[in-house]
Design a protein around this motif. Sequence first.
Motif, PDB file in Angstrom:
ATOM      1  N   ILE A 140      36.987  32.733  49.154  1.00 24.55           N
ATOM      2  CA  ILE A 140      36.425  32.444  50.477  1.00 24.55           C
ATOM      3  C   ILE A 140      35.560  30.890  50.629  1.00 24.55           C
ATOM      4  CG2 ILE A 140      34.612  33.079  52.368  1.00 24.55           C
ATOM      5  CD1 ILE A 140      35.200  36.165  51.177  1.00 24.55           C
ATOM      6  N   TYR A 158      44.040  35.208  49.549  1.00 22.60           N
ATOM      7  CA  TYR A 158      43.992  36.506  48.648  1.00 22.60           C
ATOM      8  C   TYR A 158      45.036  35.820  47.322  1.00 22.60           C
ATOM      9  CZ  TYR A 158      41.987  39.966  51.748  1.00 22.60           C
ATOM     10  OH  TYR A 158      40.967  40.204  52.399  1.00 22.60           O
ATOM     11  N   ASP A 195      39.159  42.759  45.269  1.00 24.14           N
ATOM     12  CA  ASP A 195      39.440  43.708  46.078  1.00 24.14           C
ATOM     13  C   ASP A 195      40.587  44.904  45.747  1.00 24.14           C
ATOM     14  OD1 ASP A 195      40.151  45.185  48.548  1.00 24.14           O
ATOM     15  OD2 ASP A 195      40.087  43.736  49.923  1.00 24.14           O
ATOM     16  N   LYS A 218      42.153  38.761  43.737  1.00 21.94           N
ATOM     17  CA  LYS A 218      40.878  38.078  44.127  1.00 21.94           C
ATOM     18  C   LYS A 218      40.991  37.462  45.451  1.00 21.94           C
ATOM     19  CE  LYS A 218      41.039  36.274  39.304  1.00 21.94           C
ATOM     20  NZ  LYS A 218      42.325  36.928  39.026  1.00 21.94           N
ATOM     21  N   ARG A 219      39.728  37.751  46.013  1.00 24.42           N
ATOM     22  CA  ARG A 219      39.548  37.098  47.382  1.00 24.42           C
ATOM     23  C   ARG A 219      38.859  35.929  47.318  1.00 24.42           C
ATOM     24  NH1 ARG A 219      36.249  39.567  52.609  1.00 24.42           N
ATOM     25  NH2 ARG A 219      37.340  38.160  54.154  1.00 24.42           N
ATOM     26  N   SER A 251      40.311  30.351  53.420  1.00 25.47           N
ATOM     27  CA  SER A 251      40.241  31.731  52.655  1.00 25.47           C
ATOM     28  C   SER A 251      41.426  32.151  52.135  1.00 25.47           C
ATOM     29  CB  SER A 251      39.544  32.868  53.412  1.00 25.47           C
ATOM     30  OG  SER A 251      40.485  33.269  54.484  1.00 25.47           O
TER      31      SER A 251
END
Length: 223
Positions: A56, A74, A45, A53-54, A72
């Motif tokens: 999930i 970040y 992102d 980094k995201r 989830s």
Amino acid sequence: MHFSNRIYFFCTVSIISFCFIHKNAFSQTKNKQVEILNANSLEYDETLGKNVKRLIGQVHLKQDDINMFCDSAYFYSETNAVDAYGKVHIIKEGGTDIYSDFLKYNGNTKMAEFQKNIKLIDNNSTLTTELLYYDMANSIANYPNGGAIISKENTLTSEKGYYNPTSKTFSFKKNVVLTNPDYIINSDTMIYNSGTKTCFFIGPTNIKSKNNFIYCEYGWYNT
């Protein structure tokens, strides 16, 4: 006068400093990078910064003896920091489990900020609160906006609290209420050692049982 347990009082006590940790009170020392052990998907992102980094789904992060799980997150690799969301669960070697809805973690200072529906379980005691600061390096926690600690026989509530699992010491400040099946204690400041099961009263204190009432300003009680 009779209590189911013995109560002792003394006239003088040493001054015990009551301190609260502030989340910015620690130096920025470099620690090991947080590792990504698992995530169902990983996205970048760029709107949040470089190399953000995201993560999930079934997220699992690790740093030294700290394992972090959440729905989830970040991960800010440039600053070694994590924002974790949904069913956050921290497992720290030594027997400490922490649950919350949200976690903000700084891997360089090992300082964690937990928010909403927090539950800290350590040995036979459970702390619940809505905001918790935790120094992962030294295993020291404090809550500034009210909390409750529940053990087998006792429930203790206060507006502010500090906990050191290593020394098994709880410090409570402002509107402290200890509820036991046999008595209720109201105090301004209380220090409790879960190892010796001893409470120290500092400031005006009321102790009520079914048949008795005691007022003191300093004292200790072996629960």
